[in-house]
Write a protein that holds these residues in place. Structure first.
Motif, PDB file in Angstrom:
ATOM      1  N   UNK A 249      27.171  81.753  37.372  1.00  0.00           N
ATOM      2  CA  UNK A 249      27.723  82.032  36.037  1.00  0.00           C
ATOM      3  C   UNK A 249      27.380  80.936  35.039  1.00  0.00           C
ATOM      4  N   UNK A 250      27.478  79.689  35.470  1.00  0.00           N
ATOM      5  CA  UNK A 250      27.213  78.580  34.560  1.00  0.00           C
ATOM      6  C   UNK A 250      25.729  78.436  34.252  1.00  0.00           C
ATOM      7  N   UNK A 251      24.887  78.717  35.226  1.00  0.00           N
ATOM      8  CA  UNK A 251      23.441  78.740  34.974  1.00  0.00           C
ATOM      9  C   UNK A 251      23.123  79.840  33.957  1.00  0.00           C
ATOM     10  N   UNK A 252      23.799  80.983  34.107  1.00  0.00           N
ATOM     11  CA  UNK A 252      23.615  82.101  33.169  1.00  0.00           C
ATOM     12  C   UNK A 252      23.978  81.685  31.747  1.00  0.00           C
ATOM     13  N   UNK A 253      25.061  80.899  31.597  1.00  0.00           N
ATOM     14  CA  UNK A 253      25.456  80.433  30.270  1.00  0.00           C
ATOM     15  C   UNK A 253      24.365  79.578  29.634  1.00  0.00           C
ATOM     16  N   UNK A 254      23.733  78.731  30.435  1.00  0.00           N
ATOM     17  CA  UNK A 254      22.640  77.896  29.921  1.00  0.00           C
ATOM     18  C   UNK A 254      21.452  78.750  29.488  1.00  0.00           C
ATOM     19  N   UNK A 255      21.105  79.750  30.312  1.00  0.00           N
ATOM     20  CA  UNK A 255      20.002  80.649  29.941  1.00  0.00           C
ATOM     21  C   UNK A 255      20.345  81.443  28.679  1.00  0.00           C
ATOM     22  N   UNK A 256      21.592  81.871  28.574  1.00  0.00           N
ATOM     23  CA  UNK A 256      22.032  82.616  27.392  1.00  0.00           C
ATOM     24  C   UNK A 256      21.898  81.764  26.138  1.00  0.00           C
ATOM     25  N   UNK A 257      22.222  80.473  26.258  1.00  0.00           N
ATOM     26  CA  UNK A 257      22.119  79.567  25.117  1.00  0.00           C
ATOM     27  C   UNK A 257      20.662  79.393  24.680  1.00  0.00           C
ATOM     28  N   UNK A 258      19.741  79.634  25.617  1.00  0.00           N
ATOM     29  CA  UNK A 258      18.307  79.575  25.302  1.00  0.00           C
ATOM     30  C   UNK A 258      17.757  80.947  24.895  1.00  0.00           C
ATOM     31  N   UNK A 259      18.653  81.937  24.778  1.00  0.00           N
ATOM     32  CA  UNK A 259      18.289  83.327  24.448  1.00  0.00           C
ATOM     33  C   UNK A 259      17.407  83.972  25.512  1.00  0.00           C
ATOM     34  N   UNK A 260      17.467  83.437  26.739  1.00  0.00           N
ATOM     35  CA  UNK A 260      16.732  84.039  27.855  1.00  0.00           C
ATOM     36  C   UNK A 260      17.701  84.965  28.600  1.00  0.00           C
ATOM     37  N   UNK A 261      17.863  86.165  28.043  1.00  0.00           N
ATOM     38  CA  UNK A 261      18.897  87.068  28.559  1.00  0.00           C
ATOM     39  C   UNK A 261      18.502  87.723  29.879  1.00  0.00           C
ATOM     40  N   UNK A 262      17.205  87.810  30.135  1.00  0.00           N
ATOM     41  CA  UNK A 262      16.753  88.366  31.411  1.00  0.00           C
ATOM     42  C   UNK A 262      17.254  87.509  32.573  1.00  0.00           C
ATOM     43  N   UNK A 263      17.037  86.194  32.457  1.00  0.00           N
ATOM     44  CA  UNK A 263      17.490  85.279  33.519  1.00  0.00           C
ATOM     45  C   UNK A 263      19.015  85.169  33.533  1.00  0.00           C
ATOM     46  N   UNK A 264      19.622  85.221  32.344  1.00  0.00           N
ATOM     47  CA  UNK A 264      21.080  85.157  32.282  1.00  0.00           C
ATOM     48  C   UNK A 264      21.701  86.357  32.988  1.00  0.00           C
TER      49      UNK A 264
END
Length: 301
Positions: A57-72
């Motif tokens: 979940x926390x890794x997903x938050x970091x990816x989301x902050x980078x607008x990388x929604x696929x990885x999030x």
């Protein structure tokens, strides 16, 4: 990081990597992902499923902050799978996981998909009689209607969330929902109710010591006063917000409010604006107001 080097056990290291991962979301998400993955690999080695889920979940938050929604989405889905193995299909945390996926679709602008997941999450939280979870999902559904300009429908969901948060005495959510309700009334040109809800939100955020929330509401109040033609009050709100953002170097907030001050002075420079004589703090001199507008716009660049 020194604490990791001095950690007595691998489980302590996992906990620390998880904390660093979440702390880096706004600071340096690339590093947050690296620390999260290091902790995730260690958690897998320990077969610590609970920690794996949190790290995903926390890794997903970091990816989301980078607008990388696929990885999030990939990491959020993995976290949800792990939770389902622990709680079954209808656990409270399963509802949260489903809502998180909906949130990622919302950020991408895929509102039909977001609504689909939010409604699934709402059913799960209702089945668990989890009022806090219900309030959060209802709030998110309201956000979908708000961005699609379905203001009356959004207001209905926000009011539902507000009532639940008031019952639970969750002040942070009360402040957040009050802000959203105030913004809807602004869109509906009901400035009295907009000021009412935004003032409630402001006092709650100030009570909580939440400078970020306080700054947002001050800016929103400024926008209401602009629409009401109360330009002195608007400038006061934008100025307060700017000073607050300066305290913790929030450049985005400073830029927005400095630009809003420039916007007010451009309005004042307009030939169509006639200031009441009793307002001594503002000038009706066109050139002076244009110069002030340029000054604030320049500071906001």
């Amino acid at each position: 990081l020194k604490k990791i080097a001095n950690a007595q056990s691998d489980s302590d290291k996992v906990t620390l990597y998880n904390k660093i991962c979440i702390e880096y979301v706004r600071i340096n998400p690339e590093k947050g992902i690296d620390y999260g993955n290091t902790g995730l690999n260690l958690a897998k080695k320990l077969k610590w499923k609970g920690a794996e889920g949190k790290l995903h979940n926390n890794i997903a938050l970091n990816y989301s902050h980078l607008d990388n929604y696929t990885k999030a989405l990939e990491h959020t889905a993995k976290a949800l799978e792990l939770v389902k193995k622990e709680e079954g299909e209808n656990g409270v945390n399963v509802g949260i996981g489903i809502m998180n996926i909906g949130g990622l679709y919302f950020k991408q602008g895929n509102y039909p998909k977001a609504l689909e997941y939010f409604l699934q999450a709402l059913e799960v939280q209702n089945n668990n009689n989890n009022k806090e979870g219900v309030a959060e999902v209802v709030l998110n559904i309201g956000n979908i209607h708000f961005v699609q300009e379905n203001y009356q429908e959004a207001l209905r969901y926000y009011q539902n969330a507000f009532d639940l948060c008031t019952e639970l005495n969750n002040k942070r959510y009360i402040a957040y929902v009050s802000t959203n309700i105030g913004n809807i009334y602004l869109k509906l040109n009901n400035y009295t109710e907009a000021l009412n809800y935004l003032s409630k939100s402001l006092s709650t955020y100030e009570e909580l010591g939440d400078k970020y929330g306080t700054g947002i509401v001050l800016g929103n109040l400024g926008n209401v006063y602009v629409e009401m033609g109360e330009y002195g009050n608007a400038l006061q709100m934008f100025s307060k917000a700017t000073e607050l953002y300066k305290e913790y170097n929030n450049k985005e907030g400073m830029i927005i409010n400095l630009s809003d001050m420039g916007r007010v002075y451009m309005i004042l420079a307009s030939d169509s604006v006639k200031l009441p004589k009793e307002i001594k703090s503002l000038s009706s001199n066109k050139a002076e107001n244009i110069n002030k507008a340029i000054s604030y716009y320049t500071q906001g660049i």
